[in-house]
Write a protein that holds these residues in place. Structure first.
Motif, PDB file in Angstrom:
ATOM      1  N   LYS A   1       2.651   2.504 -11.740  1.00 52.70           N
ATOM      2  CA  LYS A   1       2.138   1.894 -12.962  1.00 52.70           C
ATOM      3  C   LYS A   1       1.094   2.767 -13.652  1.00 52.70           C
ATOM      4  N   TYR A   2       0.676   3.846 -13.022  1.00 50.52           N
ATOM      5  CA  TYR A   2      -0.336   4.725 -13.614  1.00 50.52           C
ATOM      6  C   TYR A   2       0.278   5.997 -14.215  1.00 50.52           C
ATOM      7  N   CYS A   3       1.191   6.626 -13.477  1.00 44.83           N
ATOM      8  CA  CYS A   3       1.726   7.907 -13.967  1.00 44.83           C
ATOM      9  C   CYS A   3       3.230   7.868 -14.256  1.00 44.83           C
ATOM     10  N   GLY A   4       3.944   6.827 -13.801  1.00 44.58           N
ATOM     11  CA  GLY A   4       5.363   6.703 -14.080  1.00 44.58           C
ATOM     12  C   GLY A   4       6.271   7.396 -13.086  1.00 44.58           C
TER      13      GLY A   4
ATOM     14  N   GLU B   1       0.823  -1.203   0.000  1.00 39.31           N
ATOM     15  CA  GLU B   1       0.000   0.000   0.000  1.00 39.31           C
ATOM     16  C   GLU B   1       0.860   1.257   0.000  1.00 39.31           C
ATOM     17  N   ARG B   2       1.872   1.261  -0.850  1.00 39.12           N
ATOM     18  CA  ARG B   2       2.680   2.476  -1.009  1.00 39.12           C
ATOM     19  C   ARG B   2       1.941   3.439  -1.900  1.00 39.12           C
ATOM     20  N   ALA B   3       1.848   4.694  -1.482  1.00 39.18           N
ATOM     21  CA  ALA B   3       1.149   5.691  -2.290  1.00 39.18           C
ATOM     22  C   ALA B   3       2.153   6.412  -3.186  1.00 39.18           C
ATOM     23  N   CYS B   4       1.738   6.653  -4.417  1.00 28.68           N
ATOM     24  CA  CYS B   4       2.554   7.403  -5.360  1.00 28.68           C
ATOM     25  C   CYS B   4       2.486   8.882  -4.986  1.00 28.68           C
ATOM     26  N   THR B   5       3.617   9.563  -5.033  1.00 30.72           N
ATOM     27  CA  THR B   5       3.627  10.991  -4.694  1.00 30.72           C
ATOM     28  C   THR B   5       3.047  11.830  -5.826  1.00 30.72           C
ATOM     29  N   GLY B   6       3.000  11.290  -7.040  1.00 33.14           N
ATOM     30  CA  GLY B   6       2.477  12.036  -8.182  1.00 33.14           C
ATOM     31  C   GLY B   6       0.959  11.971  -8.294  1.00 33.14           C
ATOM     32  N   CYS B   7       0.417  10.755  -8.311  1.00 33.12           N
ATOM     33  CA  CYS B   7      -1.031  10.602  -8.525  1.00 33.12           C
ATOM     34  C   CYS B   7      -1.756  10.002  -7.321  1.00 33.12           C
ATOM     35  N   GLU B   8      -1.030   9.642  -6.284  1.00 31.67           N
ATOM     36  CA  GLU B   8      -1.558   9.070  -5.038  1.00 31.67           C
ATOM     37  C   GLU B   8      -2.239   7.717  -5.238  1.00 31.67           C
ATOM     38  N   ALA B   9      -1.879   6.992  -6.298  1.00 33.34           N
ATOM     39  CA  ALA B   9      -2.398   5.644  -6.500  1.00 33.34           C
ATOM     40  C   ALA B   9      -1.766   4.717  -5.470  1.00 33.34           C
ATOM     41  N   ARG B  10      -2.497   3.707  -5.060  1.00 34.46           N
ATOM     42  CA  ARG B  10      -2.012   2.765  -4.042  1.00 34.46           C
ATOM     43  C   ARG B  10      -1.951   1.352  -4.621  1.00 34.46           C
ATOM     44  N   PHE B  11      -1.455   0.436  -3.809  1.00 35.88           N
ATOM     45  CA  PHE B  11      -1.394  -0.994  -4.110  1.00 35.88           C
ATOM     46  C   PHE B  11      -0.528  -1.305  -5.325  1.00 35.88           C
ATOM     47  N   HIS B  12       0.736  -0.973  -5.230  1.00 31.22           N
ATOM     48  CA  HIS B  12       1.707  -1.310  -6.275  1.00 31.22           C
ATOM     49  C   HIS B  12       2.341  -2.664  -5.965  1.00 31.22           C
TER      50      HIS B  12
END
Length: 77
Positions: free
Chosen positions: A68-71, A49-60
């Motif tokens: 995997k969504y914004c790079g 459940e790491r959140a992306c700092t760019g798009c805040e997507a979770r579950f990588h």
């Protein structure tokens, strides 16, 4: 003699046969749906459940380096 040669003749017999047939379908269909749903859920594999700092997507994926969504580069766990 073949399939469907014997059938209930009375209304009561037809209703009873219909109820038993629907119960038989339920006995097969309900467990099949439950088992299938669990197999799909478990096939997803481990996720973090790491959140992306760019798009805040979770579950990588655990070994993911980029989102995997914004790079965007992910922070180390």
């Amino acid at each position: 003699m073949g399939y469907g040669d014997i059938a209930p003749a009375t209304t009561l017999g037809q209703v009873l046969a219909s109820i038993i047939m629907i119960c038989g379908y339920g006995i097969i269909a309900v467990p099949t749906g439950i088992v299938s749903a669990e197999m799909v859920r478990s096939a997803g594999g481990p996720r973090e459940e790491r959140a992306c700092t760019g798009c805040e997507a979770r579950f990588h994926d655990p070994d993911a380096v980029h989102c995997k969504y914004c790079g965007e580069k992910l922070e180390a766990p």
